[in-house]
Design a protein around this motif. Structure first.
Motif, PDB file in Angstrom:
ATOM      1  N   ALA A 168       0.825  -1.204   0.000  1.00  0.00           N
ATOM      2  CA  ALA A 168       0.000   0.000   0.000  1.00  0.00           C
ATOM      3  C   ALA A 168       0.861   1.256   0.000  1.00  0.00           C
ATOM      4  O   ALA A 168       1.828   1.354   0.737  1.00  0.00           O
ATOM      5  N   LYS A 169       0.455   2.205  -0.838  1.00  0.00           N
ATOM      6  CA  LYS A 169       1.163   3.482  -0.927  1.00  0.00           C
ATOM      7  C   LYS A 169       0.405   4.512  -0.099  1.00  0.00           C
ATOM      8  O   LYS A 169      -0.811   4.456   0.010  1.00  0.00           O
ATOM      9  N   PRO A 170       1.095   5.457   0.454  1.00  0.00           N
ATOM     10  CA  PRO A 170       0.379   6.520   1.179  1.00  0.00           C
ATOM     11  C   PRO A 170      -0.392   7.392   0.173  1.00  0.00           C
ATOM     12  O   PRO A 170       0.009   7.566  -0.962  1.00  0.00           O
ATOM     13  N   TYR A 171      -1.531   7.940   0.665  1.00  0.00           N
ATOM     14  CA  TYR A 171      -2.353   8.794  -0.194  1.00  0.00           C
ATOM     15  C   TYR A 171      -1.665  10.135  -0.376  1.00  0.00           C
ATOM     16  O   TYR A 171      -1.294  10.789   0.580  1.00  0.00           O
ATOM     17  N   ASP A 172      -1.560  10.555  -1.626  1.00  0.00           N
ATOM     18  CA  ASP A 172      -0.978  11.854  -1.923  1.00  0.00           C
ATOM     19  C   ASP A 172      -2.047  12.933  -2.091  1.00  0.00           C
ATOM     20  O   ASP A 172      -1.761  14.113  -1.984  1.00  0.00           O
ATOM     21  N   SER A 173      -3.279  12.554  -2.393  1.00  0.00           N
ATOM     22  CA  SER A 173      -4.345  13.538  -2.611  1.00  0.00           C
ATOM     23  C   SER A 173      -5.626  13.041  -1.949  1.00  0.00           C
ATOM     24  O   SER A 173      -5.786  11.866  -1.669  1.00  0.00           O
ATOM     25  N   ILE A 174      -6.527  13.996  -1.757  1.00  0.00           N
ATOM     26  CA  ILE A 174      -7.817  13.691  -1.140  1.00  0.00           C
ATOM     27  C   ILE A 174      -8.862  13.716  -2.243  1.00  0.00           C
ATOM     28  O   ILE A 174      -8.918  14.656  -3.045  1.00  0.00           O
ATOM     29  N   ASN A 175      -9.714  12.737  -2.266  1.00  0.00           N
ATOM     30  CA  ASN A 175     -10.795  12.674  -3.242  1.00  0.00           C
ATOM     31  C   ASN A 175     -11.924  13.600  -2.767  1.00  0.00           C
ATOM     32  O   ASN A 175     -12.549  13.356  -1.734  1.00  0.00           O
ATOM     33  N   VAL A 176     -12.180  14.663  -3.530  1.00  0.00           N
ATOM     34  CA  VAL A 176     -13.183  15.652  -3.119  1.00  0.00           C
ATOM     35  C   VAL A 176     -14.529  15.422  -3.783  1.00  0.00           C
ATOM     36  O   VAL A 176     -15.465  16.175  -3.557  1.00  0.00           O
ATOM     37  N   THR A 177     -14.674  14.403  -4.587  1.00  0.00           N
ATOM     38  CA  THR A 177     -15.934  14.147  -5.285  1.00  0.00           C
ATOM     39  C   THR A 177     -17.097  13.950  -4.318  1.00  0.00           C
ATOM     40  O   THR A 177     -18.160  14.564  -4.509  1.00  0.00           O
TER      41      THR A 177
END
Length: 133
Positions: free
Chosen positions: A7-16
């Motif tokens: 698993a990779k760390p999240y680089d962005s937040i999903n704003v949908t």
């Protein structure tokens, strides 16, 4: 034995999902606002069927296209108009002046008559006609 995580760390937040929620709230706000405006009830005054028992003096002041002033059809100057309105107001304090200004009359002449009525504290009304008649 060690387990390695891919698993990779999240680089962005999903704003949908957040935008979906904002749009739903906006639609609810618009619907509730228009529903509250449509539900506004106003009680309008009703006209009386009985004729008025009081009769007050009525002066019709016309401003002709050239700027001439007529009182009940007779030409007068602004000073004479002031004298006539003062005398009429002394006889009947509730007298009314109907001002009919021609569309081609100088605007200043109509305003002079309105100012005179205001200065004398006379009830006045502007006579208009429908467009096209």
């Amino acid at each position: 034995m060690q387990v390695q995580s891919e698993a990779k760390p999240y680089d962005s937040i999903n704003v949908t999902p957040m935008l979906d929620l904002a749009y739903v709230l906006l639609v609810v706000f618009i619907l509730m606002t228009t529903a509250s405006v449509q539900g506004l009830h106003i009680t309008l005054p009703k006209p009386s069927n009985k004729p008025p028992t009081e009769r007050h003096d009525l002066k019709i002041v016309q401003v002709a296209p050239g700027g001439q002033i007529l009182v009940n059809g007779a030409p007068v100057t602004l000073a004479e108009l002031e004298q006539q309105l003062s005398a009429a107001k002394a006889r009947d304090p509730k007298m009314t002046v109907a001002i009919k200004g021609d569309a081609r009359a100088p605007y200043a002449a109509v305003i002079a008559v309105i100012d005179l009525c205001n200065r004398l504290a006379v009830n006045m009304g502007l006579v208009t006609s429908r467009i096209g008649t």
